[in-house]
Design a protein around this motif. Structure first.
Motif, short mmCIF file in Angstrom:
data_model
loop_
_atom_site.label_atom_id
_atom_site.label_comp_id
_atom_site.label_asym_id
_atom_site.label_seq_id
_atom_site.Cartn_x
_atom_site.Cartn_y
_atom_site.Cartn_z
N ASP A 1 54.36 -14.11 24.14
CA ASP A 1 55.38 -14.85 23.38
C ASP A 1 55.50 -14.29 21.97
OD1 ASP A 1 55.87 -16.46 25.53
OD2 ASP A 1 54.67 -18.15 24.81
N ARG A 2 54.35 -13.92 21.41
CA ARG A 2 54.38 -13.34 20.06
C ARG A 2 55.10 -12.00 20.06
NH1 ARG A 2 49.04 -12.47 16.17
NH2 ARG A 2 50.17 -11.69 14.35
N GLY A 3 54.89 -11.21 21.11
CA GLY A 3 55.60 -9.95 21.22
C GLY A 3 57.09 -10.13 21.38
N GLU A 4 57.48 -11.13 22.17
CA GLU A 4 58.91 -11.44 22.32
C GLU A 4 59.52 -11.83 20.98
OE1 GLU A 4 61.10 -11.30 24.63
OE2 GLU A 4 60.02 -11.03 26.51
N ALA A 5 58.75 -12.56 20.18
CA ALA A 5 59.26 -13.04 18.89
C ALA A 5 59.49 -11.89 17.90
CB ALA A 5 58.29 -14.05 18.28
N ALA A 6 58.95 -10.71 18.20
CA ALA A 6 59.14 -9.57 17.30
C ALA A 6 60.55 -9.01 17.40
CB ALA A 6 58.13 -8.47 17.63
N PHE A 7 61.29 -9.43 18.43
CA PHE A 7 62.66 -8.95 18.61
C PHE A 7 63.64 -9.98 18.05
CE2 PHE A 7 60.16 -6.63 21.62
CZ PHE A 7 60.71 -5.35 21.60
N PRO A 8 64.78 -9.52 17.53
CA PRO A 8 65.74 -10.45 16.90
C PRO A 8 66.20 -11.54 17.86
CG PRO A 8 66.32 -8.17 16.42
CD PRO A 8 65.23 -8.14 17.44
N LYS A 9 66.33 -12.74 17.36
CA LYS A 9 66.84 -13.87 18.13
C LYS A 9 67.94 -14.55 17.34
CE LYS A 9 63.56 -13.75 21.40
NZ LYS A 9 62.86 -12.54 21.00
N THR A 10 68.78 -15.30 18.02
CA THR A 10 69.87 -16.03 17.34
C THR A 10 69.68 -17.54 17.49
OG1 THR A 10 71.26 -15.91 19.33
CG2 THR A 10 71.52 -14.14 17.71
N TYR A 11 68.43 -17.96 17.72
CA TYR A 11 68.18 -19.38 17.94
C TYR A 11 68.60 -20.23 16.74
CZ TYR A 11 65.22 -17.60 21.74
OH TYR A 11 64.74 -16.97 22.84
N SER A 12 68.31 -19.74 15.52
CA SER A 12 68.61 -20.55 14.34
C SER A 12 70.11 -20.75 14.19
CB SER A 12 68.04 -19.89 13.08
OG SER A 12 68.58 -18.59 12.90
N LEU B 1 56.64 1.46 22.61
CA LEU B 1 55.98 0.79 23.73
C LEU B 1 56.49 -0.63 23.90
CD1 LEU B 1 52.30 2.02 23.24
CD2 LEU B 1 53.70 2.40 25.28
N LEU B 2 56.61 -1.34 22.78
CA LEU B 2 57.14 -2.70 22.84
C LEU B 2 58.57 -2.71 23.38
CD1 LEU B 2 55.82 -4.16 19.44
CD2 LEU B 2 54.97 -4.67 21.73
N GLU B 3 59.38 -1.75 22.94
CA GLU B 3 60.76 -1.68 23.42
C GLU B 3 60.82 -1.43 24.92
OE1 GLU B 3 62.57 1.32 20.96
OE2 GLU B 3 63.53 -0.21 19.69
N LEU B 4 59.95 -0.56 25.42
CA LEU B 4 59.92 -0.27 26.85
C LEU B 4 59.57 -1.53 27.66
CD1 LEU B 4 58.17 3.22 26.87
CD2 LEU B 4 60.49 2.73 27.66
N LEU B 5 58.58 -2.27 27.17
CA LEU B 5 58.18 -3.50 27.87
C LEU B 5 59.29 -4.55 27.80
CD1 LEU B 5 54.44 -3.73 26.77
CD2 LEU B 5 55.35 -3.01 28.99
N LYS B 6 60.02 -4.58 26.69
CA LYS B 6 61.12 -5.52 26.55
C LYS B 6 62.24 -5.19 27.54
CE LYS B 6 63.69 -8.73 24.57
NZ LYS B 6 63.42 -10.15 24.83
N ARG B 7 62.56 -3.90 27.67
CA ARG B 7 63.69 -3.49 28.50
C ARG B 7 63.37 -3.47 29.99
NH1 ARG B 7 65.52 1.74 24.86
NH2 ARG B 7 66.27 0.58 23.04
N HIS B 8 62.13 -3.08 30.32
CA HIS B 8 61.82 -2.83 31.73
C HIS B 8 60.84 -3.82 32.33
CE1 HIS B 8 64.01 0.93 31.34
NE2 HIS B 8 63.26 1.26 30.30
N GLY B 9 60.30 -4.74 31.52
CA GLY B 9 59.34 -5.70 32.04
C GLY B 9 57.97 -5.08 32.20
N PRO B 10 57.08 -5.72 32.97
CA PRO B 10 55.71 -5.24 33.12
C PRO B 10 55.66 -3.79 33.59
CG PRO B 10 55.93 -7.44 34.03
CD PRO B 10 57.31 -6.98 33.71
N GLN B 11 54.79 -3.00 32.94
CA GLN B 11 54.66 -1.58 33.24
C GLN B 11 53.18 -1.20 33.28
OE1 GLN B 11 57.59 0.87 33.28
NE2 GLN B 11 58.41 -1.14 33.82
N THR B 12 52.87 -0.20 34.12
CA THR B 12 51.51 0.34 34.11
C THR B 12 51.35 1.30 32.94
OG1 THR B 12 52.04 2.27 35.47
CG2 THR B 12 51.46 0.23 36.63
#
Length: 219
Positions: free
Chosen positions: A82-93, A22-33
């Motif tokens: 924002d917390r959900g976004e943080a669950a995905f890998p980032k390269t900020y560091s 579910l999180l992956e779907l929201l990440k890839r496709h944005g807001p969903q019903t």
């Protein structure tokens, strides 16, 4: 002699795997019903709704009302927080370390601390507006800890006996950077002094292998 194959990680339990999808779907496709998400996963709408409720309780997603294409009947959609976004890998560091390394190479060792201190001054100004010196110290400390927790430090306030207080950070979201650039930790210490207007002493530091960053407030 061939190397032994790596053991595969055990599969996630079905409910947790569903939540991750579910999180992956929201990440890839944005807001969903909920209907869209249920269709993607081939499951019932009530089943999808239960998983979405769990994710909302964890603070990973939120719901809002919007009109499709700007018109039509309003509908509820789910999206990542924002917390959900943080669950995905980032390269900020990695990016931050690279920028600081080039800054140091171009302008010398002191340039890194200058930049971080300038950032601390700006942050301190914002925090002082929300946590003025007229407030009781405990209230200011708890406000600062709440701000730190929002930034990912999982901070708590301890003590109070004999007027001695501590702010304890149980996580360091900037650990990769802090290990290579201790100026970041020095700047954080300066930020606390500016915001609180009191002496602050760091007693432990996560970047040095200790379990928390522990700051003693006051003499």
């Amino acid at each position: 002699m061939t190397a032994a194959p790596l053991l595969a990680a055990p599969p996630l339990p079905v409910p947790e795997r569903t939540k991750h999808r579910l999180l992956e779907l929201l990440k890839r496709h944005g807001p969903q019903t909920v209907q869209d998400l249920a269709a993607h996963l081939g499951m019932s709408v009530p089943g999808a709704r239960r998983h979405l409720g769990d994710l909302q309780e964890q603070g990973l997603i939120e719901a809002r009302t919007e009109r499709p294409g700007g018109r039509g009947r309003p509908q509820y959609v789910f999206l990542l927080t924002d917390r959900g976004e943080a669950a995905f890998p980032k390269t900020y560091s990695t990016l931050c370390v690279d920028v600081l390394r080039h800054l140091e190479a171009l302008f010398g060792e002191g340039a890194v601390l200058q930049v971080l201190d300038a950032r601390s001054v700006e942050l301190a100004g914002r925090l002082q507006a929300d946590l003025p010196a007229t407030l009781p110290l405990e209230e200011r400390l708890r406000g600062l800890a709440a701000w730190l927790t929002e930034a990912g430090f999982d901070a708590v306030v301890e003590g109070g006996e004999d007027g001695v207080w501590f702010i304890v950070e149980r996580n360091c979201p900037n650990l990769t950077v802090a290990r290579q650039y201790p100026q970041l930790c020095r700047s954080e210490l300066g930020l606390f002094v500016q915001v609180l207007g009191l002496p602050v002493t760091r007693e432990t530091r996560i970047a040095c292998g200790q379990g928390s960053c522990r700051y003693r407030i006051g003499p």
